[in-house]
Design an enzyme around this catalytic site. Structure first.
Site, short mmCIF file in Angstrom:
data_model
loop_
_atom_site.label_atom_id
_atom_site.label_comp_id
_atom_site.label_asym_id
_atom_site.label_seq_id
_atom_site.Cartn_x
_atom_site.Cartn_y
_atom_site.Cartn_z
N ASP A 130 -0.29 5.00 0.97
CA ASP A 130 -0.57 5.96 2.03
C ASP A 130 -0.41 5.32 3.41
O ASP A 130 -0.98 4.26 3.69
CB ASP A 130 -1.99 6.51 1.89
CG ASP A 130 -2.17 7.36 0.64
OD1 ASP A 130 -1.23 7.40 -0.18
OD2 ASP A 130 -3.23 7.98 0.49
N ASP A 168 0.87 -1.17 0.00
CA ASP A 168 0.00 0.00 0.00
C ASP A 168 0.91 1.23 0.00
O ASP A 168 2.11 1.14 0.30
CB ASP A 168 -0.87 -0.04 1.25
CG ASP A 168 -1.71 1.21 1.43
OD1 ASP A 168 -2.28 1.68 0.44
OD2 ASP A 168 -1.76 1.71 2.57
#
Length: 415
Positions: free
Chosen positions: A202, A200
């Protein structure tokens, strides 16, 4: 050699060529060059065969153990060997211990696993608790060695005798109670095979939430942050929340993209993680519920193999408040992991996924190893393992990569 601290007597079992009398020779004391060669030169005079060897050095103190066949010639020859080894050890200010027995180590139990423990710090209390829990589920600790001393202390236990899934469940509860991170993976050649690592973006690869950086320029940061937090806790449908947040950005000048790219802060250890994985032949990708306007830049800067995210629509030099194409949501991240794995020629069992939010859960559960990185509680509970220190490169230790290997890779790149 077996962990002698495990409870209960267990007689040696004849294995292979070492089915007759054997001697366990242990040398310990201050480390210096030439000790190993000296010991085996001494043993060579008695015509013994080497069955097993282990050596460890801790803070300048060496422990060297070797299992050898008993010398031919009966008790007299064995007595001569013992006296010679003790005299040699004394001459170099070391200590020796020799134990008679039969055969090799007892066979290790089925169900072998690597248990990696991360502590910041790693206390004696937590180490004792982890070891006791391994024993409680029927596991035997065959070996222990340190993977790293910074930025965290990382040690690995080689465990046999307990199913990997049982170990993982038991140690996850103990780790949460003790405030350490524990990863349990099955042993085997696959651990060193080529892998694909997908992250991922963020709050994982970077410290920021990209949409909040855009929102700060639009003056709606508080509203966006509130919706983001609810979505990451799993309280809101991601796609609906994405559209609601992006709509608040309508009218922003497209020049804000460059400003946001400059504001993005990589998570500590991110460069080291990616650089080391690439140096070791891994492929690395990112999937994000954020925006290609940032992930494409990260892909180029960091040399990533794959990157996919949502795309902010820009018309006449301004953000429209909409995204284009399919939304990268929770299910989409899992689909992209499968797609990246297919393109990379890597089976899903050899993939590693890293994420922090509810939007990452499908991806974490699809991967061979799912790592919750400083994650929300719902994610920590569902993932294979959790890392709760702020250094992304600690994921390397979960893959069995030592700090020395990281530093060696850096030296190679700098050469």
């Amino acid at each position: 050699m077996d962990d002698v601290s495990q409870p209960g007597p267990a007689p040696d079992v004849p294995v292979g060529a070492a089915s007759g009398p054997t001697l366990l020779v242990k040398i310990f004391g201050k480390d210096r060059p030439g000790i190993t060669a000296g010991l085996f030169d001494t043993l060579a005079a008695y015509g013994v065969d080497v069955v097993d060897i282990e050596q460890v050095v801790t803070r300048g103190r060496m422990v060297l153990c070797t299992l050898v066949t008993a010398p031919e010639g009966g008790p007299a020859a064995e007595g001569g060997l013992r006296a010679t080894v003790h005299n040699w050890a004394e001459s170099i200010k070391m200590q020796a211990e020799i134990i008679s027995g039969t055969g090799d180590n007892r066979p290790r139990g089925t169900g072998r696993s690597h248990v990696t423990v991360l502590g910041h710090p790693l206390t004696a209390e937590s180490t004792a608790a982890i070891a006791a829990r391994i024993t409680a589920v029927g596991g035997n600790i065959d070996r222990i060695f340190r993977l790293a001393k910074y930025p965290v202390t990382a040690v690995e236990f080689a465990v046999s005798g307990a199913p990997t899934g049982v170990l993982r469940t038991a140690l996850a509860m103990e780790a949460a109670h003790r405030g350490v991170d524990v990863a349990v993976v099955a042993a085997g050649l696959h651990r060193r095979a080529q892998r694909l690592v997908v992250m991922d973006v963020d709050s994982t690869l970077i410290q920021d939430e990209v949409i909040e950086l855009f929102a700060a320029h639009a003056g709606c940061e508080d509203q966006v942050a509130e919706v983001t937090a609810a979505a990451m806790r799993g309280e809101l449908d991601f796609e609906q929340s994405l559209h609601a947040r992006v709509a608040l950005l309508a009218g922003l000048d497209a020049s804000v993209v460059d400003k946001v790219r400059a504001e993005v802060r990589l998570t500590p250890g991110a460069r080291t993680l990616i650089r080391t994985l690439k140096r070791l032949g891994f492929q690395v990708g990112v999937v994000s519920g954020g925006f290609t306007q940032v992930t494409d830049d990260l892909k180029e800067r960091l040399g990533l193999d794959f990157a996919s995210a949502n795309t902010l629509e820009i018309v006449d030099g301004r953000l429209t408040g909409r995204v284009t194409g399919d939304v990268v949501d929770r299910a989409g991240k899992a689909r992209l992991l499968r797609s990246f794995a297919e393109q990379a020629g890597v089976p899903l069992s050899q993939t590693v996924a890293i994420g922090d939010g509810a939007n990452d859960l499908d991806m974490l559960n699809t991967a061979g190893l799912g790592v919750a990185f400083n994650a929300k509680p719902v994610v920590r509970q569902a993932a294979d393992t959790a890392v709760n220190v702020p250094f992304l490169d600690t994921v390397l230790y979960l893959l069995g990569i030592t700090r020395e290997e990281v530093e060696a890779a850096d030296l190679h790149l700098d050469a």
